[in-house]
Design a protein around this motif. Structure first.
Motif, mmCIF file in Angstrom:
data_model
loop_
_atom_site.group_PDB
_atom_site.id
_atom_site.type_symbol
_atom_site.label_atom_id
_atom_site.label_comp_id
_atom_site.label_asym_id
_atom_site.label_seq_id
_atom_site.Cartn_x
_atom_site.Cartn_y
_atom_site.Cartn_z
ATOM 1 N N MET A 299 8.478 17.114 -10.676
ATOM 2 C CA MET A 299 9.267 16.518 -9.600
ATOM 3 C C MET A 299 10.226 17.544 -8.990
ATOM 4 O O MET A 299 10.464 17.543 -7.778
ATOM 5 N N ASP A 300 10.767 18.428 -9.827
ATOM 6 C CA ASP A 300 11.632 19.493 -9.323
ATOM 7 C C ASP A 300 10.835 20.477 -8.474
ATOM 8 O O ASP A 300 11.266 20.881 -7.381
ATOM 9 N N LYS A 301 9.655 20.847 -8.943
ATOM 10 C CA LYS A 301 8.792 21.791 -8.221
ATOM 11 C C LYS A 301 8.429 21.249 -6.848
ATOM 12 O O LYS A 301 8.354 22.009 -5.875
ATOM 13 N N ARG A 302 8.238 19.941 -6.759
ATOM 14 C CA ARG A 302 7.842 19.333 -5.487
ATOM 15 C C ARG A 302 9.028 18.809 -4.681
ATOM 16 O O ARG A 302 8.873 18.063 -3.724
ATOM 17 N N TYR B 57 -7.459 11.155 -17.288
ATOM 18 C CA TYR B 57 -6.294 10.801 -18.101
ATOM 19 C C TYR B 57 -5.260 11.919 -18.157
ATOM 20 O O TYR B 57 -4.055 11.662 -18.139
ATOM 21 N N THR B 58 -5.716 13.159 -18.202
ATOM 22 C CA THR B 58 -4.797 14.281 -18.344
ATOM 23 C C THR B 58 -4.081 14.640 -17.055
ATOM 24 O O THR B 58 -3.170 15.480 -17.062
ATOM 25 N N SER B 59 -4.463 14.022 -15.943
ATOM 26 C CA SER B 59 -3.755 14.277 -14.685
ATOM 27 C C SER B 59 -2.420 13.537 -14.638
ATOM 28 O O SER B 59 -1.547 13.880 -13.843
ATOM 29 N N ARG B 60 -2.278 12.541 -15.497
ATOM 30 C CA ARG B 60 -1.013 11.805 -15.566
ATOM 31 C C ARG B 60 0.036 12.671 -16.270
ATOM 32 O O ARG B 60 -0.277 13.390 -17.218
ATOM 33 N N SER C 251 0.825 -1.205 0.000
ATOM 34 C CA SER C 251 0.000 0.000 0.000
ATOM 35 C C SER C 251 0.865 1.264 0.000
ATOM 36 O O SER C 251 0.476 2.298 -0.551
ATOM 37 N N ASP C 252 2.064 1.175 0.622
ATOM 38 C CA ASP C 252 3.002 2.300 0.571
ATOM 39 C C ASP C 252 3.489 2.521 -0.858
ATOM 40 O O ASP C 252 3.638 3.665 -1.309
ATOM 41 N N PHE C 253 3.745 1.421 -1.553
ATOM 42 C CA PHE C 253 4.169 1.522 -2.955
ATOM 43 C C PHE C 253 3.067 2.181 -3.786
ATOM 44 O O PHE C 253 3.337 3.076 -4.596
ATOM 45 N N GLU C 254 1.833 1.755 -3.584
ATOM 46 C CA GLU C 254 0.702 2.341 -4.319
ATOM 47 C C GLU C 254 0.616 3.846 -4.083
ATOM 48 O O GLU C 254 0.457 4.635 -5.026
ATOM 49 N N SER C 255 0.720 4.236 -2.828
ATOM 50 C CA SER C 255 0.573 5.640 -2.471
ATOM 51 C C SER C 255 1.662 6.501 -3.106
ATOM 52 O O SER C 255 1.396 7.570 -3.673
ATOM 53 N N GLU C 256 2.907 6.027 -3.041
ATOM 54 C CA GLU C 256 4.004 6.808 -3.611
ATOM 55 C C GLU C 256 3.976 6.789 -5.133
ATOM 56 O O GLU C 256 4.376 7.764 -5.783
ATOM 57 N N LEU C 257 3.493 5.703 -5.717
ATOM 58 C CA LEU C 257 3.358 5.656 -7.175
ATOM 59 C C LEU C 257 2.378 6.720 -7.654
ATOM 60 O O LEU C 257 2.641 7.424 -8.636
ATOM 61 N N GLU C 258 1.259 6.837 -6.969
ATOM 62 C CA GLU C 258 0.313 7.901 -7.326
ATOM 63 C C GLU C 258 0.981 9.265 -7.180
ATOM 64 O O GLU C 258 0.808 10.152 -8.030
ATOM 65 N N ASN C 259 1.769 9.421 -6.141
ATOM 66 C CA ASN C 259 2.425 10.702 -5.876
ATOM 67 C C ASN C 259 3.339 11.131 -7.019
ATOM 68 O O ASN C 259 3.371 12.304 -7.387
ATOM 69 N N ARG D 32 3.413 9.781 -10.231
ATOM 70 C CA ARG D 32 2.873 9.594 -11.590
ATOM 71 C C ARG D 32 1.955 10.731 -12.015
ATOM 72 O O ARG D 32 1.832 11.014 -13.212
ATOM 73 N N TYR D 33 1.344 11.408 -11.038
ATOM 74 C CA TYR D 33 0.282 12.361 -11.373
ATOM 75 C C TYR D 33 0.613 13.787 -10.938
ATOM 76 O O TYR D 33 1.336 13.997 -9.961
ATOM 77 N N ARG D 34 0.061 14.722 -11.660
ATOM 78 C CA ARG D 34 0.235 16.131 -11.361
ATOM 79 C C ARG D 34 -0.268 16.428 -9.949
ATOM 80 O O ARG D 34 -1.357 16.011 -9.575
ATOM 81 N N ASN D 35 0.550 17.094 -9.172
ATOM 82 C CA ASN D 35 0.248 17.401 -7.761
ATOM 83 C C ASN D 35 0.038 16.144 -6.917
ATOM 84 O O ASN D 35 -0.509 16.207 -5.820
ATOM 85 N N GLY D 36 0.463 14.999 -7.429
ATOM 86 C CA GLY D 36 0.397 13.760 -6.666
ATOM 87 C C GLY D 36 -0.980 13.153 -6.534
ATOM 88 O O GLY D 36 -1.186 12.256 -5.706
ATOM 89 N N LYS D 37 -1.934 13.592 -7.377
ATOM 90 C CA LYS D 37 -3.311 13.121 -7.251
ATOM 91 C C LYS D 37 -3.840 12.566 -8.574
ATOM 92 O O LYS D 37 -3.817 13.242 -9.600
ATOM 93 N N LEU D 38 -4.312 11.336 -8.530
ATOM 94 C CA LEU D 38 -4.926 10.711 -9.698
ATOM 95 C C LEU D 38 -6.266 11.366 -9.991
ATOM 96 O O LEU D 38 -7.117 11.478 -9.113
#
Length: 283
Positions: free
Chosen positions: A138-141, A124-127, A105-113, A115-121
């Protein structure tokens, strides 16, 4: 024993929000066991990243594993990776290992973080489809540092619009004009930024400034597209920087025999590189 098994199922398969298989859960747990056996948590994060990435060597390339015409889902496919999902997975593992977050579940949470803009799924365009956009985000965050300019980069002058100009190449865009318009807005925002790249002719002379574990995005001459391939810088026994990557369909994750600069020069459409360096996680 039954209680332990039930807890594992809850934390791994039923509890998560991703689309995955039992084999994905097994591979994920295997990587965390490997990290523990090598005491990776105590090492610098670029070392963790490199070691986990190397552990994927020999895995088959798999294309289009994130495609889904119906809705955007957090899809996990660790049995086969493309160049993008390979780098992404290695980054997720390294950040979780460093923070002692080693459940599925930690892997899932960080993957979403990551993969997606602002870390939120979202849709389609949020990816983060464009890799230069991913690097910027990634630099901004403060997950990575964009170091291209500092290690010899020059301004990357190019208008990005490949996805909105070619929706026929993407199942999710082909029959969805709303998504095409939203991608066009994202591209316009990208085109307002200053990006930098190291020209392919200048990579070797700046090679000493690259580090093992640097994330490499290969810029392309293809009209409207920013980056066509991604991978990881690795210093080898010849004291040269090579390229750890998932090459193309039909091949496996590997380290190039040629140094990175020579590998880039082999393909005339590969015009240079962008470089991201993973930030250490503050304790």
């Amino acid at each position: 024993m039954i209680k332990l098994l039930f807890a594992f199922i809850l934390s791994g398969i039923l509890f998560g929000q991703s689309v995955h298989t039992d084999e994905d859960v097994r591979i994920c747990n295997q990587k965390f066991v490997l990290a523990n056996s090598l005491d990776l948590k105590e090492k610098p994060i670029n070392k963790i990243f490199t070691e986990i990435a190397k552990s994927f060597i020999g895995i088959e390339y798999a294309a289009n594993t994130l495609q889904n015409e119906n809705k955007e889902e957090l899809r996990i496919h660790l049995t086969g990776l493309d160049c993008y999902t390979f780098v992404e997975a290695a980054l997720v593992f390294s950040r979780n290992i460093k923070r002692s977050k080693t459940g599925f579940s930690d892997f899932e949470s960080e993957l979403e973080n990551v993969r997606y803009r602002n870390g939120k799924l979202g849709d389609y365009t949020s990816r983060l489809h464009y890799f230069s956009d991913w690097l910027f985000e990634m630099d901004k965050r403060e997950i990575i540092d964009l170091v291209t300019k500092d290690i010899g980069g020059e301004k990357y002058e190019k208008r990005i619009n490949f996805m909105s100009a070619h929706p026929q190449y993407y199942k999710e865009l082909k029959n969805n004009p709303v998504f095409v318009k939203k991608m066009s807005v994202i591209e316009n925002e990208m085109n307002k930024r200053n990006y930098f790249y190291i020209n392919q002719l200048d990579i070797e002379k700046n090679e000493s400034k690259l580090k093992s574990g640097d994330i490499i995005g290969i810029t392309t001459s293809i009209k409207g597209l920013d980056i066509s391939h991604v991978g990881i810088a690795v210093k080898m026994s010849d004291d040269r920087i090579h390229f750890l990557h998932a090459p193309v369909s039909g091949k496996k994750i590997q380290i190039t025999k040629l140094p990175l600069s020579d590998y880039i020069k082999k393909n005339k459409k590969q015009i240079g590189i962008m470089v991201g360096r993973i930030r250490e996680i503050k304790k």
